[in-house]
Design a protein around this motif. Structure first.
Motif, PDB file in Angstrom:
ATOM      1  N   LYS A 282       0.826  -1.212   0.000  1.00  0.00           N
ATOM      2  CA  LYS A 282       0.000   0.000   0.000  1.00  0.00           C
ATOM      3  C   LYS A 282       0.857   1.258   0.000  1.00  0.00           C
ATOM      4  O   LYS A 282       0.573   2.233  -0.699  1.00  0.00           O
ATOM      5  CB  LYS A 282      -0.907   0.019   1.238  1.00  0.00           C
ATOM      6  CG  LYS A 282      -2.187  -0.767   1.123  1.00  0.00           C
ATOM      7  CD  LYS A 282      -3.000  -0.569   2.401  1.00  0.00           C
ATOM      8  CE  LYS A 282      -4.318  -1.315   2.348  1.00  0.00           C
ATOM      9  NZ  LYS A 282      -5.095  -1.122   3.605  1.00  0.00           N
ATOM     10  N   GLU A 283       1.906   1.227   0.808  1.00  0.00           N
ATOM     11  CA  GLU A 283       2.752   2.409   0.979  1.00  0.00           C
ATOM     12  C   GLU A 283       3.853   2.509  -0.080  1.00  0.00           C
ATOM     13  O   GLU A 283       4.748   3.348   0.026  1.00  0.00           O
ATOM     14  CB  GLU A 283       3.377   2.385   2.380  1.00  0.00           C
ATOM     15  CG  GLU A 283       2.342   2.482   3.496  1.00  0.00           C
ATOM     16  CD  GLU A 283       2.954   2.333   4.880  1.00  0.00           C
ATOM     17  OE1 GLU A 283       4.192   2.123   4.966  1.00  0.00           O
ATOM     18  OE2 GLU A 283       2.210   2.432   5.872  1.00  0.00           O
ATOM     19  N   LYS A 284       3.801   1.634  -1.078  1.00  0.00           N
ATOM     20  CA  LYS A 284       4.768   1.625  -2.186  1.00  0.00           C
ATOM     21  C   LYS A 284       6.204   1.444  -1.679  1.00  0.00           C
ATOM     22  O   LYS A 284       7.134   2.089  -2.146  1.00  0.00           O
ATOM     23  CB  LYS A 284       4.658   2.911  -3.010  1.00  0.00           C
ATOM     24  CG  LYS A 284       3.287   3.113  -3.643  1.00  0.00           C
ATOM     25  CD  LYS A 284       3.251   4.374  -4.501  1.00  0.00           C
ATOM     26  CE  LYS A 284       1.870   4.565  -5.124  1.00  0.00           C
ATOM     27  NZ  LYS A 284       1.815   5.777  -5.969  1.00  0.00           N
ATOM     28  N   THR A 290      10.804   1.919  -4.156  1.00  0.00           N
ATOM     29  CA  THR A 290       9.595   2.713  -4.433  1.00  0.00           C
ATOM     30  C   THR A 290       8.382   1.859  -4.789  1.00  0.00           C
ATOM     31  O   THR A 290       7.408   2.365  -5.342  1.00  0.00           O
ATOM     32  CB  THR A 290       9.865   3.703  -5.581  1.00  0.00           C
ATOM     33  OG1 THR A 290      10.314   2.972  -6.737  1.00  0.00           O
ATOM     34  CG2 THR A 290      10.909   4.732  -5.180  1.00  0.00           C
ATOM     35  N   VAL A 293       5.688   0.314  -9.747  1.00  0.00           N
ATOM     36  CA  VAL A 293       5.350   1.565 -10.438  1.00  0.00           C
ATOM     37  C   VAL A 293       3.981   1.485 -11.096  1.00  0.00           C
ATOM     38  O   VAL A 293       3.176   2.416 -11.011  1.00  0.00           O
ATOM     39  CB  VAL A 293       6.431   1.904 -11.493  1.00  0.00           C
ATOM     40  CG1 VAL A 293       6.029   3.153 -12.274  1.00  0.00           C
ATOM     41  CG2 VAL A 293       7.785   2.096 -10.815  1.00  0.00           C
ATOM     42  N   ASN A 294       3.706   0.359 -11.739  1.00  0.00           N
ATOM     43  CA  ASN A 294       2.442   0.191 -12.449  1.00  0.00           C
ATOM     44  C   ASN A 294       1.295   0.034 -11.439  1.00  0.00           C
ATOM     45  O   ASN A 294       1.269  -0.917 -10.651  1.00  0.00           O
ATOM     46  CB  ASN A 294       2.525  -1.035 -13.361  1.00  0.00           C
ATOM     47  CG  ASN A 294       1.287  -1.211 -14.214  1.00  0.00           C
ATOM     48  OD1 ASN A 294       0.215  -1.540 -13.706  1.00  0.00           O
ATOM     49  ND2 ASN A 294       1.436  -1.002 -15.521  1.00  0.00           N
ATOM     50  N   ASP A 295       0.351   0.972 -11.476  1.00  0.00           N
ATOM     51  CA  ASP A 295      -0.750   0.968 -10.499  1.00  0.00           C
ATOM     52  C   ASP A 295      -1.599  -0.293 -10.585  1.00  0.00           C
ATOM     53  O   ASP A 295      -2.032  -0.834  -9.562  1.00  0.00           O
ATOM     54  CB  ASP A 295      -1.643   2.196 -10.708  1.00  0.00           C
ATOM     55  CG  ASP A 295      -0.956   3.486 -10.285  1.00  0.00           C
ATOM     56  OD1 ASP A 295       0.027   3.404  -9.523  1.00  0.00           O
ATOM     57  OD2 ASP A 295      -1.403   4.564 -10.720  1.00  0.00           O
ATOM     58  N   GLN A 296      -1.835  -0.763 -11.791  1.00  0.00           N
ATOM     59  CA  GLN A 296      -2.676  -1.948 -11.971  1.00  0.00           C
ATOM     60  C   GLN A 296      -1.997  -3.187 -11.394  1.00  0.00           C
ATOM     61  O   GLN A 296      -2.638  -4.002 -10.716  1.00  0.00           O
ATOM     62  CB  GLN A 296      -2.978  -2.147 -13.458  1.00  0.00           C
ATOM     63  CG  GLN A 296      -3.994  -3.246 -13.732  1.00  0.00           C
ATOM     64  CD  GLN A 296      -4.373  -3.342 -15.205  1.00  0.00           C
ATOM     65  OE1 GLN A 296      -3.880  -2.587 -16.036  1.00  0.00           O
ATOM     66  NE2 GLN A 296      -5.255  -4.271 -15.532  1.00  0.00           N
ATOM     67  N   GLU A 297      -0.706  -3.322 -11.638  1.00  0.00           N
ATOM     68  CA  GLU A 297       0.036  -4.468 -11.106  1.00  0.00           C
ATOM     69  C   GLU A 297       0.131  -4.395  -9.580  1.00  0.00           C
ATOM     70  O   GLU A 297       0.036  -5.414  -8.892  1.00  0.00           O
ATOM     71  CB  GLU A 297       1.436  -4.513 -11.722  1.00  0.00           C
ATOM     72  CG  GLU A 297       1.443  -4.904 -13.190  1.00  0.00           C
ATOM     73  CD  GLU A 297       2.853  -5.030 -13.739  1.00  0.00           C
ATOM     74  OE1 GLU A 297       3.812  -4.951 -12.939  1.00  0.00           O
ATOM     75  OE2 GLU A 297       2.993  -5.210 -14.961  1.00  0.00           O
ATOM     76  N   ARG A 298       0.327  -3.183  -9.070  1.00  0.00           N
ATOM     77  CA  ARG A 298       0.403  -3.022  -7.616  1.00  0.00           C
ATOM     78  C   ARG A 298      -0.930  -3.371  -6.959  1.00  0.00           C
ATOM     79  O   ARG A 298      -0.975  -4.037  -5.920  1.00  0.00           O
ATOM     80  CB  ARG A 298       0.810  -1.597  -7.247  1.00  0.00           C
ATOM     81  CG  ARG A 298       1.031  -1.428  -5.732  1.00  0.00           C
ATOM     82  CD  ARG A 298       1.539  -0.049  -5.342  1.00  0.00           C
ATOM     83  NE  ARG A 298       0.569   0.993  -5.629  1.00  0.00           N
ATOM     84  CZ  ARG A 298       0.648   1.841  -6.640  1.00  0.00           C
ATOM     85  NH1 ARG A 298       1.672   1.783  -7.486  1.00  0.00           N
ATOM     86  NH2 ARG A 298      -0.281   2.764  -6.836  1.00  0.00           N
ATOM     87  N   GLN A 299      -2.024  -2.952  -7.570  1.00  0.00           N
ATOM     88  CA  GLN A 299      -3.344  -3.251  -7.028  1.00  0.00           C
ATOM     89  C   GLN A 299      -3.613  -4.757  -7.037  1.00  0.00           C
ATOM     90  O   GLN A 299      -4.189  -5.301  -6.085  1.00  0.00           O
ATOM     91  CB  GLN A 299      -4.427  -2.518  -7.825  1.00  0.00           C
ATOM     92  CG  GLN A 299      -5.846  -2.714  -7.301  1.00  0.00           C
ATOM     93  CD  GLN A 299      -6.033  -2.208  -5.882  1.00  0.00           C
ATOM     94  OE1 GLN A 299      -5.360  -1.259  -5.461  1.00  0.00           O
ATOM     95  NE2 GLN A 299      -6.925  -2.851  -5.127  1.00  0.00           N
ATOM     96  N   LYS A 300      -3.168  -5.421  -8.080  1.00  0.00           N
ATOM     97  CA  LYS A 300      -3.346  -6.874  -8.163  1.00  0.00           C
ATOM     98  C   LYS A 300      -2.591  -7.572  -7.033  1.00  0.00           C
ATOM     99  O   LYS A 300      -3.137  -8.453  -6.350  1.00  0.00           O
ATOM    100  CB  LYS A 300      -2.853  -7.391  -9.516  1.00  0.00           C
ATOM    101  CG  LYS A 300      -2.980  -8.903  -9.668  1.00  0.00           C
ATOM    102  CD  LYS A 300      -2.426  -9.372 -11.007  1.00  0.00           C
ATOM    103  CE  LYS A 300      -2.513 -10.892 -11.136  1.00  0.00           C
ATOM    104  NZ  LYS A 300      -1.949 -11.372 -12.427  1.00  0.00           N
TER     105      LYS A 300
END
Length: 332
Positions: A282-284, A290, A293-300
Motif C-alpha cells: 500500500k505504501e509503495k 519505491t 510503479v504500475n498501479d494496476q500491477e500493484r493493485q493486483k
C-alpha cells in the motif's frame, strides 16, 4: 526505656534482613515472573523429552502436537516471535543477534519441535529480562523434509543446531519475546552431514512437495476448514511476488542482510509477514525502494496479499491463535 530499646533493635534486625542479598534473591526467585518462567521451561521439557533415537518420527510428531497445545506457551509468546543463534556467550540482547520473525504457532510446532529437552530449566534474571535456559539435543537424523528449510545451506548454521547445548528463551513483562540457540556448543556431539543441492524446495520420489513441514497441512489440524483456502491464497500471492523479485530478499540465505529476516519463500513461514506485506505494498515500499510503479500491477498484488492475510487469520483463529485487531486493521 527498655521497651524503646527493644523496638529499635527489632527494627534494625528486620532492616538488616531485608537488605540481605540472599533475601533479595529469594524474593526474585518467588516472583510471579520467575514462577512463570519455571513453569514454561518445565512444560516444554516434559512435552519433548530426549529419546535415544534422534530419527524417531513418532517422538517428533508427538512433541510437535504437544507444543502446539501448550496453553501457557501459546498465551505467553509474542507475535511476531524472534528466533536465531546467539552471536556470543552472554549476549542476551535479541537485537544484537541475527534473528528471523515467526508466527508463534509456526515456531513452536515447526522449529521448537526439532529439539529434545532434558533436566531442569535454569532461570536467570537480568534487570527486567528473564532468561530461561533449557538443555537441548537436536533431532539431526530426521528426513530432510522434516526441517523448515535446508539448514545445511550454511555449515555454520547446521552445526549450531546440532551442537548448541542450550535453548535460551527471553521473557519480559510476561511475554516471551524470542529464543536463541546458545553460543555454548559441545563439539563432541555427533553430527550428520548433508550437502545442499541449491534447492530450497523440491519434490520427493513420490512427487510430494518438500519440506513437508512447511505446508499448511502440517501446521494446521485436519479439521481446519480454511487450509485449502489459505494454501491457494499463498500460492497465488507467491507467484506474483516472484514476478517482482520479492522472494530474493525474503529467503533463508538472506541476500538483503535483513535483521530480523522476514521469510516469504515457504507457506507457513510467510504467515508472520501476511499483514506487513499488505501495508508495505500500500505504501509503495515493496519491493524497495519505491514499490511497484504500475498501479494496476500493484493493485493486483495488494489484493492477493489481502486475500492471503485474511485466509491466514481465519486458519490461525480456528486453531485458537490470537489475531489482534491491529493485525486485521492493517490488512483492510
Amino acid at each position: 526505656m527498655l521497651l524503646s530499646i527493644a523496638v529499635v533493635i527489632a527494627f534494625l534486625i528486620s532492616t538488616t534482613q531485608a537488605l540481605n542479598p540472599k533475601n533479595i534473591v529469594l524474593a526474585k526467585e518467588t516472583s510471579p515472573d520467575i514462577e512463570l518462567a519455571k513453569k514454561l521451561g518445565k512444560e516444554i521439557i516434559a512435552a519433548c523429552p530426549v529419546v535415544s533415537d534422534t530419527k524417531n518420527l513418532a517422538a517428533f510428531n508427538s512433541c510437535a502436537d504437544k507444543l502446539t497445545k501448550l496453553t501457557t506457551l501459546r498465551e505467553t509468546m509474542n507475535a511476531p516471535f524472534l528466533w536465531g543463534a546467539q552471536s556470543k556467550v552472554g549476549n542476551y540482547n535479541l537485537k544484537d543477534n541475527q534473528t528471523t520473525k515467526f508466527d508463534p504457532l509456526v515456531w513452536r510446532r515447526i522449529y521448537l519441535a526439532t529439539f529434545m529437552f532434558k533436566g531442569e530449566p535454569k532461570v536467570e534474571q537480568i534487570n527486567n529480562l528473564i532468561v530461561i535456559h533449557l538443555p537441548i539435543q537436536f533431532r539431526n537424523q530426521l528426513d530432510i523434509g522434516a526441517y523448515p528449510y535446508p539448514f545445511w545451506h550454511s555449515s555454520k548454521k547446521w552445526n549450531s543446531y546440532q551442537q548448541s547445548t542450550e535453548l535460551l528463551l527471553f521473557l519480559e513483562q510476561k511475554k516471551l519475546k524470542g529464543a536463541l540457540r546458545s553460543a555454548v556448543v559441545d563439539s563432541q556431539r555427533p553430527v550428520v552431514n548433508h550437502v545442499w543441492d541449491g534447492n530450497w524446495v523440491w519434490n520427493d520420489a513420490h512427487g510430494k512437495k518438500q519440506p513437508y513441514v512447511t505446508l499448511y497441512t502440517r501446521l494446521f489440524s485436519p479439521s481446519n476448514p480454511h487450509v485449502a483456502k489459505v494454501d491457494a491464497a499463498y500460492r497465488a500471492f507467491e507467484v506474483n511476488l516472484r514476478q517482482h523479485a520479492c522472494i530474493v530478499c525474503h529467503s533463508p540465505d538472506n541476500a538483503a542482510k535483513q535483521n530480523p529476516l522476514l521469510l516469504l519463500s515457504y507457506p507457513n513461514q510467510a504467515l508472520s509477514l501476511r499483514h506487513e506485506t499488505v501495508r508495505q505494498i500500500k505504501e509503495k515500499r515493496m519491493p524497495p525502494p519505491t514499490g511497484i510503479v504500475n498501479d494496476q500491477e500493484r493493485q493486483k498484488l495488494l489484493e492477493l496479499a489481502q486475500a492471503f492475510a485474511q485466509a491466514g487469520d481465519q486458519a490461525l483463529a480456528y486453531e485458537g491463535e490470537k489475531i489482534t485487531s491491529s493485525q486485521v486493521h492493517s490488512s483492510n
